[in-house]
Scaffold this active site. Structure first.
Site, short mmCIF file in Angstrom:
data_model
loop_
_atom_site.label_atom_id
_atom_site.label_comp_id
_atom_site.label_asym_id
_atom_site.label_seq_id
_atom_site.Cartn_x
_atom_site.Cartn_y
_atom_site.Cartn_z
N GLY A 1 68.97 24.91 48.16
CA GLY A 1 69.95 25.81 47.55
C GLY A 1 69.21 26.70 46.56
O GLY A 1 67.96 26.80 46.60
N ARG B 1 88.13 24.93 32.14
CA ARG B 1 88.74 24.35 33.34
C ARG B 1 89.18 22.89 33.19
O ARG B 1 90.15 22.47 33.82
CB ARG B 1 87.79 24.50 34.53
CG ARG B 1 86.42 24.02 34.25
CD ARG B 1 85.44 24.36 35.34
NE ARG B 1 85.28 25.78 35.56
CZ ARG B 1 84.32 26.30 36.31
NH1 ARG B 1 83.44 25.52 36.90
NH2 ARG B 1 84.21 27.59 36.47
N SER C 1 76.34 27.25 36.02
CA SER C 1 75.61 26.37 36.95
C SER C 1 74.48 27.10 37.66
O SER C 1 73.34 26.61 37.69
CB SER C 1 76.55 25.73 37.97
OG SER C 1 77.08 26.69 38.83
#
Ligand code: SIN
Length: 484
Positions: free
Chosen positions: A13, A274, A375
């Site tokens: 990733g 969140r 992130s």
């Protein structure tokens, strides 16, 4: 015969790709992708990257403070300082690799506002930023002669040997091959598949955490799991994420009675972090005895939604939802792990020369709840830290003799028992979702402990199914053990 490299990076990733690209090009690097390179969890990331670029009216101090507040002041402040101050350098470097962040007609960046941020500071490429970044980094990796890529390569074992590591790698579901390295970087991503409802891709099974704990590395805060409040609720396990930027652009959250309710729980209402919004939804659902929630974006122009959120717009349309005309059914879903393999400021774990980066790592930057947009920023900044550290050590120490230890697994044993993964998901969903249920946590832990022992003691064929089941059971075990 073991093939040797200087560095092996497990996971391709953003954090794996960017580590590879920042290493000294004299180092021979093997980059392993569990599936095809384009199918990483990062590639499906819809949100953007939070960063304060030079010349902005915003400040890195404000970014630092917002991250601390969202993280419940449990952040590692040294690591967080590195994140917010080095981030702009890495965002610029992404642009050098060709990443196109959206701009306004006057050429300035089109910065989004997301929950928990006191300024718009999210750089993005429409609502498909992860895809844009991975595509450009993959193109750069393909041009790098020192980087070898193996796709469909699953690591089934990681052992320390003299001066480095030996890995057992299952290639193309068939052949076990051994590869050695001086430094190993785990960049295996998240753990979302341990839950029934997650924004994560199927690849997110916590493999790196299993490998690291097997090698004796210290883990930290495995129970710090983040839930995103607005997964599209169409009954599917893999939830389409409705980015927080949609609330930043004016969408409001409604309860089952189609009333706004968030301001009763937190004065920041739609723009609260969140974790606060997800918990408010669970409490509101309990209060009304009805857990249906809707995102209402009917105040927006269709053209605006199409332009700014084309992926979300199109995916909702495929399910028969017109983004600016219909109520969008949403529910909280697992999104991110703040804990993981404990690493220092250079990304090194408690095992020498074993590094971890991205979601599988715990740098401490996020505290107990990650701020939106941090992130991918963490992926970039700590991948760069790791690459610099490995390159520096290689320069100073040269190449020692690498011990060989062949441990390729034999194709013996039967398949892993059916239903293990489904059962783990059901147990986690019931016992440790948004607001944990202390009674169910105890029962679930007992069952997961049994399953873990079955997988460890039984004789199973070492293949992808077995490794993923073992990784998921291990992650669930570690999460629940920490909260008992
Ligand atoms: C979002 O934009 O809501 C998701 C991105 C993130 O998790 O940072």
């Amino acid at each position: 015969m073991q093939q040797n490299f200087d560095v092996i990076i497990v996971g391709a990733g953003i954090s794996g790709l960017y580590t590879a690209l920042n290493l000294d090009p004299k180092l021979r690097v093997l980059l392993l992708s569990k599936k095809s390179l384009v199918l990483s969890n990062s590639a499906s990331a819809q949100g953007g990257v939070a960063a304060v670029l030079e010349g902005s009216a915003d400040s890195t101090d404000s970014h630092f403070n917002d991250s601390l507040i969202a993280g419940g002041f449990k952040n590692n402040t040294e690591a967080l300082k590195i994140l917010v101050t080095q981030g702009p350098r890495d965002v610029r470097r992404l642009m050098d690799f060709g990443v196109a962040f959206d701009r306004n007609p006057d050429g300035s960046f089109d910065l989004e506002l997301e929950g928990g941020h006191s300024h718009p500071r999210i750089l993005h490429h429409q609502d498909a930023t992860g895809r844009e970044i991975t595509a450009k980094l993959i193109a750069a990796v393909e041009l790098s002669r020192n980087i070898t890529v193996w796709e469909n390569a699953m690591v089934c074992g990681l052992k320390q040997v003299q001066n480095g590591f030996s890995l057992d790698i299952l290639r193309n579901e068939e052949d076990h091959v051994a590869a050695g390295c001086y430094a190993c970087v785990l960049a295996t991503g998240g753990i979302g598949r341990v839950y029934e409802h997650t924004t994560n891709s199927a690849a997110a099974t916590g493999d790196g955490i299993l490998l690291a704990s097997g090698a004796g590395a210290k883990l930290r805060h495995m129970s710090w799991v983040q839930f995103h409040p607005t997964g599209f609720n169409d009954g599917r396990r893999e939830c389409l994420l409705i980015p927080e930027a949609v609330r930043g652009a004016g969408a409001v959250l409604l309860n089952a009675e189609r009333q706004q309710f968030l301001s009763h729980y937190d004065p920041r209402a739609e723009l609260a972090p969140r974790d606060v919004v997800s918990k408010a939804m669970v409490e509101e659902g309990r209060r009304l005895g009805d857990s249906r929630f809707y995102l209402d974006f009917t105040g927006a122009e269709e053209a605006y939604a199409r332009e700014h959120f084309p992926t979300t717009f199109a995916r909702l349309a495929e399910s028969g939802i017109a983004m600016t005309e219909d109520m969008i059914p949403v529910c909280p879903c697992q999104h991110y792990l703040m804990g993981g393999i404990d690493v220092d400021l250079n990304g090194e774990s408690s095992v020498d020369n074993l590094y971890a980066v991205g979601e599988c790592a715990h740098t401490g930057v996020h505290g107990s709840n990650r701020l939106a947009g941090n992130s991918m920023l963490e992926d970039l900044v700590f991948a760069h830290q790791i690459a610099d550290e490995i390159s520096r050590r290689a320069e100073n120490q040269g190449r020692p003799v690498l011990g060989e230890f062949h441990f390729c697994e034999e194709e013996l044993g039967g398949p892993v028992p059916k239903g293990f993964r489904t059962e783990v998901r059901a147990l986690m969903q019931k016992s440790y979702f948004v607001i944990p249920d202390p009674v169910r946590v105890v029962d679930s832990f007992e069952r997961i402990r049994e399953m873990r022992s079955v997988l460890e003691k039984g004789k199973y064929r070492v293949d992808r199914d077995y490794m993923e089941a073992k990784a998921l059971v291990n992650v669930a075990y570690l999460i629940l053990k920490e909260v008992l």
